[in-house]
Every structure is written in C-alpha cells, then in structure tokens.
Design a protein around this motif. Structure first.
Motif, PDB file in Angstrom:
ATOM      1  N   MET A  59       0.827  -1.206   0.000  1.00 26.30           N
ATOM      2  CA  MET A  59       0.000   0.000   0.000  1.00 26.30           C
ATOM      3  C   MET A  59       0.863   1.258   0.000  1.00 26.30           C
ATOM      4  O   MET A  59       0.516   2.251  -0.629  1.00 26.30           O
ATOM      5  N   ALA A  60       1.981   1.209   0.707  1.00 32.33           N
ATOM      6  CA  ALA A  60       2.896   2.355   0.702  1.00 32.33           C
ATOM      7  C   ALA A  60       3.444   2.575  -0.704  1.00 32.33           C
ATOM      8  O   ALA A  60       3.570   3.713  -1.163  1.00 32.33           O
ATOM      9  N   LEU A  61       3.758   1.497  -1.394  1.00 32.15           N
ATOM     10  CA  LEU A  61       4.260   1.609  -2.764  1.00 32.15           C
ATOM     11  C   LEU A  61       3.168   2.120  -3.698  1.00 32.15           C
ATOM     12  O   LEU A  61       3.434   2.943  -4.579  1.00 32.15           O
ATOM     13  N   ALA A  62       1.941   1.655  -3.494  1.00 33.67           N
ATOM     14  CA  ALA A  62       0.827   2.129  -4.325  1.00 33.67           C
ATOM     15  C   ALA A  62       0.612   3.621  -4.129  1.00 33.67           C
ATOM     16  O   ALA A  62       0.360   4.352  -5.093  1.00 33.67           O
ATOM     17  N   ALA A  63       0.738   4.092  -2.892  1.00 32.13           N
ATOM     18  CA  ALA A  63       0.584   5.521  -2.620  1.00 32.13           C
ATOM     19  C   ALA A  63       1.662   6.321  -3.342  1.00 32.13           C
ATOM     20  O   ALA A  63       1.398   7.399  -3.887  1.00 32.13           O
ATOM     21  N   LYS A  64       2.865   5.800  -3.361  1.00 29.28           N
ATOM     22  CA  LYS A  64       3.963   6.484  -4.055  1.00 29.28           C
ATOM     23  C   LYS A  64       3.695   6.533  -5.555  1.00 29.28           C
ATOM     24  O   LYS A  64       3.899   7.560  -6.199  1.00 29.28           O
ATOM     25  N   GLN A  65       3.210   5.443  -6.108  1.00 25.44           N
ATOM     26  CA  GLN A  65       2.949   5.396  -7.546  1.00 25.44           C
ATOM     27  C   GLN A  65       1.812   6.330  -7.940  1.00 25.44           C
ATOM     28  O   GLN A  65       1.831   6.939  -8.990  1.00 25.44           O
ATOM     29  N   GLN A  66       0.805   6.441  -7.084  1.00 26.46           N
ATOM     30  CA  GLN A  66      -0.349   7.281  -7.394  1.00 26.46           C
ATOM     31  C   GLN A  66      -0.185   8.705  -6.904  1.00 26.46           C
ATOM     32  O   GLN A  66      -1.002   9.556  -7.223  1.00 26.46           O
TER      33      GLN A  66
END
Length: 70
Positions: free
Chosen positions: A42-49
């Motif tokens: 989820m942390a990575l998804a937040a960074k990507q978005q």
C-alpha cells in the motif's frame, strides 16, 4: 512483502533512502506497539499514485469491505 523486497521496489520507484528507512522504521514501531501497519504494498501504491487518500480509500474497510486485508 519483506522489508528487503520493499526496499528494492521503493528504489525502483525513485524513493530516497531516508524515505525507505522511515517507512520501514514506522512499520516496525507499529508492530512493536501492537498497531496494524499498512502493508508495504500500500505504501508503494501511494507512491505510484502520488495520493495516500486514493490508496486509503482502496483499503478503507468501512467503504470497501471486499478489500479487507484480514
């Protein structure tokens, strides 16, 4: 996802070492205190978005029970 796998993926996304270290340390602190941290994914998804709110909405069980991580 392990901390090492997170570290590698985060580097690929352009995160700085201090950002990566901070995320790992925060997760470990939450675990020590008995608080469920967000998954590394989820942390990575937040960074990507570039939006923590969008990611929060994806995992917000009150609004989307089908996304429960349990």
């Amino acid at each position: 996802m392990t901390a090492q796998a997170f570290r590698e993926k985060a580097r690929q996304l352009g995160m700085k070492e201090w950002e990566i270290d901070m995320q790992i340390e925060l997760r470990e602190k939450f675990l020590r205190e008995g608080i469920t941290p967000i998954p590394y994914e989820m942390a990575l998804a937040a960074k990507q978005q570039s939006s923590c709110i969008d990611v929060f909405d994806l995992i917000n069980v009150d609004q989307h029970p089908e996304n429960a991580l349990a």
